[in-house]
Design a protein around this motif. Structure first.
Motif, PDB file in Angstrom:
ATOM      1  N   PHE A 108      -1.753  -6.056  -1.747  1.00 13.38           N
ATOM      2  CA  PHE A 108      -2.080  -6.047  -3.163  1.00 13.38           C
ATOM      3  C   PHE A 108      -0.904  -6.611  -3.949  1.00 13.38           C
ATOM      4  O   PHE A 108       0.233  -6.592  -3.474  1.00 13.38           O
ATOM      5  N   ALA A 109      -1.169  -7.060  -5.149  1.00  8.32           N
ATOM      6  CA  ALA A 109      -0.138  -7.409  -6.117  1.00  8.32           C
ATOM      7  C   ALA A 109      -0.432  -6.544  -7.338  1.00  8.32           C
ATOM      8  O   ALA A 109      -1.493  -6.673  -7.952  1.00  8.32           O
ATOM      9  N   VAL A 110       0.474  -5.624  -7.643  1.00  7.05           N
ATOM     10  CA  VAL A 110       0.207  -4.646  -8.706  1.00  7.05           C
ATOM     11  C   VAL A 110       1.313  -4.620  -9.746  1.00  7.05           C
ATOM     12  O   VAL A 110       2.475  -4.925  -9.453  1.00  7.05           O
ATOM     13  N   ALA A 149       1.698   3.104  -7.184  1.00 10.36           N
ATOM     14  CA  ALA A 149       1.341   2.354  -5.981  1.00 10.36           C
ATOM     15  C   ALA A 149       2.554   1.634  -5.391  1.00 10.36           C
ATOM     16  O   ALA A 149       2.727   1.618  -4.173  1.00 10.36           O
ATOM     17  N   VAL A 150       3.411   1.070  -6.246  1.00  9.13           N
ATOM     18  CA  VAL A 150       4.568   0.320  -5.722  1.00  9.13           C
ATOM     19  C   VAL A 150       5.517   1.210  -4.938  1.00  9.13           C
ATOM     20  O   VAL A 150       6.248   0.728  -4.066  1.00  9.13           O
ATOM     21  N   MET A 151       5.515   2.503  -5.203  1.00  8.07           N
ATOM     22  CA  MET A 151       6.388   3.441  -4.485  1.00  8.07           C
ATOM     23  C   MET A 151       5.896   3.697  -3.061  1.00  8.07           C
ATOM     24  O   MET A 151       6.630   4.241  -2.248  1.00  8.07           O
ATOM     25  N   GLN A 152       4.663   3.320  -2.760  1.00  8.74           N
ATOM     26  CA  GLN A 152       4.066   3.645  -1.465  1.00  8.74           C
ATOM     27  C   GLN A 152       3.980   2.440  -0.540  1.00  8.74           C
ATOM     28  O   GLN A 152       3.292   2.483   0.478  1.00  8.74           O
ATOM     29  N   ASN A 153       4.666   1.375  -0.878  1.00  7.76           N
ATOM     30  CA  ASN A 153       4.660   0.169  -0.060  1.00  7.76           C
ATOM     31  C   ASN A 153       4.974   0.512   1.398  1.00  7.76           C
ATOM     32  O   ASN A 153       5.966   1.180   1.689  1.00  7.76           O
ATOM     33  N   GLY A 154       4.105   0.077   2.300  1.00  2.00           N
ATOM     34  CA  GLY A 154       4.306   0.283   3.730  1.00  2.00           C
ATOM     35  C   GLY A 154       3.790   1.608   4.265  1.00  2.00           C
ATOM     36  O   GLY A 154       3.816   1.833   5.471  1.00  2.00           O
ATOM     37  N   HIS A 155       3.317   2.475   3.409  1.00  2.00           N
ATOM     38  CA  HIS A 155       2.855   3.790   3.840  1.00  2.00           C
ATOM     39  C   HIS A 155       1.370   3.770   4.230  1.00  2.00           C
ATOM     40  O   HIS A 155       0.631   2.850   3.893  1.00  2.00           O
ATOM     41  N   ALA A 156       0.959   4.827   4.922  1.00  2.52           N
ATOM     42  CA  ALA A 156      -0.436   4.996   5.342  1.00  2.52           C
ATOM     43  C   ALA A 156      -1.135   5.961   4.396  1.00  2.52           C
ATOM     44  O   ALA A 156      -0.632   7.053   4.125  1.00  2.52           O
ATOM     45  N   THR A 196      -1.132   3.428 -10.787  1.00  2.03           N
ATOM     46  CA  THR A 196      -1.056   4.591  -9.901  1.00  2.03           C
ATOM     47  C   THR A 196      -1.770   4.294  -8.585  1.00  2.03           C
ATOM     48  O   THR A 196      -2.635   3.404  -8.513  1.00  2.03           O
ATOM     49  N   LEU A 197      -1.433   5.066  -7.589  1.00  2.00           N
ATOM     50  CA  LEU A 197      -2.130   4.940  -6.309  1.00  2.00           C
ATOM     51  C   LEU A 197      -3.611   5.218  -6.497  1.00  2.00           C
ATOM     52  O   LEU A 197      -4.457   4.539  -5.910  1.00  2.00           O
ATOM     53  N   LEU A 198      -3.952   6.179  -7.331  1.00  2.39           N
ATOM     54  CA  LEU A 198      -5.358   6.493  -7.598  1.00  2.39           C
ATOM     55  C   LEU A 198      -6.096   5.278  -8.158  1.00  2.39           C
ATOM     56  O   LEU A 198      -7.174   4.920  -7.676  1.00  2.39           O
ATOM     57  N   ASP A 199      -5.530   4.637  -9.174  1.00  2.00           N
ATOM     58  CA  ASP A 199      -6.199   3.478  -9.768  1.00  2.00           C
ATOM     59  C   ASP A 199      -6.288   2.316  -8.784  1.00  2.00           C
ATOM     60  O   ASP A 199      -7.297   1.606  -8.749  1.00  2.00           O
ATOM     61  N   GLU A 218      -9.981   1.124  -8.199  1.00  2.00           N
ATOM     62  CA  GLU A 218     -10.306  -0.105  -8.914  1.00  2.00           C
ATOM     63  C   GLU A 218     -10.022  -1.378  -8.128  1.00  2.00           C
ATOM     64  O   GLU A 218     -10.684  -2.384  -8.336  1.00  2.00           O
ATOM     65  N   ARG A 219      -9.046  -1.334  -7.241  1.00  2.00           N
ATOM     66  CA  ARG A 219      -8.683  -2.560  -6.534  1.00  2.00           C
ATOM     67  C   ARG A 219      -9.088  -2.533  -5.064  1.00  2.00           C
ATOM     68  O   ARG A 219      -9.366  -3.571  -4.490  1.00  2.00           O
TER      69      ARG A 219
END
Length: 165
Positions: free
Chosen positions: A20-22, A69-76, A27-30, A34-35
């Motif tokens: 993704f590009a955010v 969302a950017v804080m979770q880069n690489g996570h599952a 937020t991770l929820l959005d 939405e994406r």
């Protein structure tokens, strides 16, 4: 006028790597709703107070509305859509059906993801433990006794008599 910067991230969502590009404030929820098109995770209060947006991040339960969302880069990330094994329901999903643990169903995805995280934490040994450790997930319909019974059934925790429910 400068365009708002977008940051590339990769997430492993329900076992599938997605890019993704955010914007920095998404937020991770959005992102999920939405994406990524995963609308099973619900937006309730958008303040981390109701638990409707609970998902599993690297196997631990979190409120998706409270993390960027950017804080979770690489996570599952595992959402309600990722718990089932193909056409076979996850044992918690089946237990919610068997124990009539939902009424309107709005909180159900968050409740089930929270219960999956709770099971992985291994801290719940009694019915009261389940009730306490699931207290961050609100049910406006009041199906708490059935929810706790469903979670206990899957975890092999003895159920109390009717007077304790």
């Amino acid at each position: 006028m400068d365009a708002c910067p977008h940051y590339p991230i990769r997430l492993h969502i329900n076992g599938e790597e997605r890019a993704f590009a955010v914007e920095s404030w998404v937020t991770l929820l959005d992102l999920l709703r939405e994406r990524a098109g995963l609308t099973g995770t619900k937006k309730g209060c958008d303040h981390g107070q109701c638990g409707a947006c609970t998902v599993l991040l690297d196997g631990r339960r979190i409120n998706a509305c409270l993390t960027l969302a950017v804080m979770q880069n690489g996570h599952a990330v595992t959402t309600i859509e990722g718990l089932a094994g193909g056409d076979r329901l996850h044992p918690l999903q089946q237990a919610f059906i068997d124990h009539d643990a939902f009424q309107c169903g709005y909180c159900t995805p968050g409740q089930i993801c929270s219960a999956a995280g709770l099971a992985a934490e291994g801290q719940a040994n009694t019915f009261d433990d389940v009730r306490e450790l699931m207290s961050g997930n609100l049910c406006r319909c009041g199906a708490y006794p059935q929810i706790a019974r469903a979670v206990c059934a899957v975890q092999g925790i003895a159920l109390p008599g009717p007077e304790s429910a």
